[in-house]
Write a protein that holds these residues in place. Structure first.
Motif, PDB file in Angstrom:
ATOM      1  N   VAL A  19       0.819  -0.936   0.068  1.00  0.00           N
ATOM      2  CA  VAL A  19      -0.155   0.119   0.012  1.00  0.00           C
ATOM      3  C   VAL A  19       1.061   1.203  -0.010  1.00  0.00           C
ATOM      4  CG1 VAL A  19      -1.626   1.386   1.337  1.00  0.00           C
ATOM      5  CG2 VAL A  19      -2.053  -1.156   1.139  1.00  0.00           C
ATOM      6  N   TRP A  26      -2.435   6.796  -3.262  1.00  0.00           N
ATOM      7  CA  TRP A  26      -2.341   7.405  -1.889  1.00  0.00           C
ATOM      8  C   TRP A  26      -3.603   8.529  -1.788  1.00  0.00           C
ATOM      9  CZ3 TRP A  26       2.849   9.485   0.463  1.00  0.00           C
ATOM     10  CH2 TRP A  26       3.721   8.475   0.750  1.00  0.00           C
ATOM     11  N   THR A  28      -6.448   8.019  -2.456  1.00  0.00           N
ATOM     12  CA  THR A  28      -8.027   7.091  -2.047  1.00  0.00           C
ATOM     13  C   THR A  28      -7.788   6.877  -0.555  1.00  0.00           C
ATOM     14  OG1 THR A  28      -6.818   4.949  -2.286  1.00  0.00           O
ATOM     15  CG2 THR A  28      -7.859   5.756  -4.107  1.00  0.00           C
ATOM     16  N   TRP A  29      -6.659   7.057   0.030  1.00  0.00           N
ATOM     17  CA  TRP A  29      -6.566   6.863   1.624  1.00  0.00           C
ATOM     18  C   TRP A  29      -6.175   7.992   2.370  1.00  0.00           C
ATOM     19  CZ3 TRP A  29      -1.770   6.751   3.450  1.00  0.00           C
ATOM     20  CH2 TRP A  29      -0.743   6.234   2.769  1.00  0.00           C
ATOM     21  N   THR A  30      -5.583   8.979   1.736  1.00  0.00           N
ATOM     22  CA  THR A  30      -5.041  10.161   2.597  1.00  0.00           C
ATOM     23  C   THR A  30      -5.699  11.312   2.085  1.00  0.00           C
ATOM     24  OG1 THR A  30      -3.414  11.511   3.793  1.00  0.00           O
ATOM     25  CG2 THR A  30      -2.997  10.239   1.563  1.00  0.00           C
ATOM     26  N   ARG A 135      -6.475   2.628   6.232  1.00  0.00           N
ATOM     27  CA  ARG A 135      -6.479   1.882   5.053  1.00  0.00           C
ATOM     28  C   ARG A 135      -6.303   0.313   5.274  1.00  0.00           C
ATOM     29  NH1 ARG A 135      -6.217  -1.720   2.090  1.00  0.00           N
ATOM     30  NH2 ARG A 135      -6.056  -1.900  -0.139  1.00  0.00           N
ATOM     31  N   ARG A 138      -9.106  -1.849   6.591  1.00  0.00           N
ATOM     32  CA  ARG A 138     -10.301  -2.134   5.997  1.00  0.00           C
ATOM     33  C   ARG A 138      -9.932  -3.055   4.671  1.00  0.00           C
ATOM     34  NH1 ARG A 138      -9.393   2.923   3.269  1.00  0.00           N
ATOM     35  NH2 ARG A 138      -9.520   2.593   0.947  1.00  0.00           N
TER      36      ARG A 138
END
Length: 144
Positions: A19, A26, A28-30, A135, A138
């Motif tokens: 990841v 990135w 998508t999650w930060t 991230r 999940r």
């Protein structure tokens, strides 16, 4: 200026590394990243360039300076009077992984940048660490 943050993640290092090194994902999650575009495909590699857009900051060109596959990477960005480096380290722990993110600035204008943007830089590093932990907690989205 130097700022470090460490976060423990309940996932194996290989999963965390997968990841972390996928820098184009990135955003998508930060929320500290708006877009990230690499100059190369495949595993992250030293010498490649990465264009990063972050909220409230001008676009920055980062050059990956070192990669230890599965464990760490460092990238550097140059602007007038200041050089910024970011390192990303993943290490195994008994319960998963520990990720350490470090942001450093050097150069004649780094004290000014620290005053002007130091708080934002620290917040962004904290947001990235928290986002990575969330991230990893999940399940990944199914491929389309």
């Amino acid at each position: 200026m130097r700022y470090d943050t460490t976060v423990d993640v309940a996932a194996p290092t290989d999963a965390v590394w997968a990841v972390l090194q996928d820098v184009e994902a990135w955003p998508t999650w930060t929320s500290s990243m708006t877009s990230v575009r690499r100059s190369a495909a495949g595993p992250l590699q030293a010498g490649e360039h990465v264009k990063v857009r972050q909220p409230g900051l001008p676009p920055a060109e980062w050059t990956v300076t070192s990669v230890e596959q599965g464990a760490s990477f460092t990238w550097v960005s140059h602007a007038t009077g200041v050089t910024t480096s970011g390192s990303h380290v993943v290490a195994p722990t008994r319960d998963g992984s520990r990720v350490t993110l470090t942001l450093e600035q050097h150069g004649p204008l780094s004290p000014v940048m620290s005053v002007l943007l130091g708080g934002k830089a620290r917040r962004f590093v904290e947001i990235e660490a928290a986002g990575l932990r969330a991230r990893m907690q999940r399940p990944p989205s199914p491929a389309p």
